[in-house]
Design an enzyme around this catalytic site. Structure first.
Site: not given
Ligand code: AMP
Length: 288
Positions: A32, A36, A38-39, A63, A151, A155
């Site tokens: 989304m 960062h 993590g992504h 969602q 994380k 999901q």
């Molecule tokens: P989001 O943009 O929050 O929907 O996350 C996109 C993807 O990145 C999802 O599969 C999340 O689980 C993963 N994600 C977000 N934060 C982290 C993190 N700190 N470590 C690993 N994966 C992450």
């Protein structure tokens, strides 16, 4: 090579077809945005295993529930594209809402049971929104492989279930949680925290570690561990929603004979809702 930035379904399909015709393996990293580190772990893993990496950025309205942070969700497209370009990503798919939801749809993907507990209990319809948009992305892009972070453990479980139940050929790869140095799981929502809240937020991970240690020390009452952790978070100023020791494969409450566990929590800190989890394998981890 400059990143190819695509907004519509016809063009992304054309691009994917070119990649496929060139014999490339296609990876999808759904996000989304507000990217960062993590992504970027997901992106790195995708790049190591596929020749054509597509990162989607779409803040999916279906969602988010009423009163949730859809409108205030951080949207940082320019910075995101720069990060992706620097990382050498080939293609970003950045559709507008009307591209993904051109009309009031009659079809929704609902993964029952595993969607209903934990986050699903308080975020009604959340996982239907997730499952539906992920199905749409899989149908639009038809990747060979897609990357999701642990994380969002529930999901990931929902998506794995839908892939099995709907015979989707997409290979789902889980990526471990990427944390800040103090243990806080990286999240786009961490930017909502004030300085004081940010310092406190690392206690979430600490509470998971303490629960894990209690299990390893042989404490047999999981409900007792859960209650202690829940109360301790409350005392520290969190508004915990759940703290739950579950079995990994179906996210049902763990019992003593289960060995593959995951401890999951959700808690509010001010207006920010944070989630985290920690896995535990009692067969391979030495009891203390
Ligand atoms: P989001 O943009 O929050 O929907 O996350 C996109 C993807 O990145 C999802 O599969 C999340 O689980 C993963 N994600 C977000 N934060 C982290 C993190 N700190 N470590 C690993 N994966 C992450």
């Amino acid at each position: 090579m400059a990143i190819h930035y695509i907004k519509d379904i016809v063009s992304i399909r054309a691009e994917v077809n070119l990649c496929r015709a060139a014999g490339k393996r296609i990876a999808l990293v759904p996000t989304m945005g507000n990217l960062h580190a993590g992504h970027m772990e997901l992106v790195k893993a995708a790049q190591s295993q596929a020749d054509c990496v597509i990162v989607s950025i779409f803040v999916n309205p279906t969602q988010f529930g009423e009163g949730e942070d859809f409108s205030s969700y951080p949207r940082t497209l320019d910075a995101d594209l720069e990060k992706l370009e620097q990382a050498g990503v080939n293609i970003a798919f950045i559709p507008l809402t009307k591209e993904i939801y051109p009309r009031a749809a009659m079809t929704e993907v609902c993964v029952s049971q595993i969607s209903e507990s934990l986050c699903g209990a308080s975020r009604l319809g959340h996982f239907n929104g997730v499952a539906t948009v992920v199905c749409k992305l899989f149908n639009i892009i038809q990747p060979d492989v897609a990357y999701f972070g642990e994380k969002d453990f529930q999901q990931l479980a929902v998506i794995r279930t839908l892939v099995i139940d709907l015979n989707s050929p997409v290979n789902i790869i889980p990526i471990p949680i990427y944390r800040e140095p103090d243990g806080l799981a990286m999240s786009s929502r961490n930017r909502y925290l004030t300085g004081v809240q940010r310092s406190l937020a690392s206690q979430l991970y600490q509470s998971l570690c303490r629960a894990k240690e209690a299990i390893l020390l042989g404490q047999v009452s999981y409900s007792n561990i859960e209650e202690l952790a829940f109360d301790s978070l409350k005392k520290q100023g969190f508004e915990p929603e759940y703290f739950s020791i579950c079995r990994k494969h179906d996210l049902q409450k763990a019992v003593l004979k289960d060995s593959q566990l995951v401890i999951l929590l959700a808690a509010r800190l001010g207006r920010t809702r944070l989630i985290d989890n920690l896995q535990l394998d009692l067969l391979t981890t030495d009891l203390i």
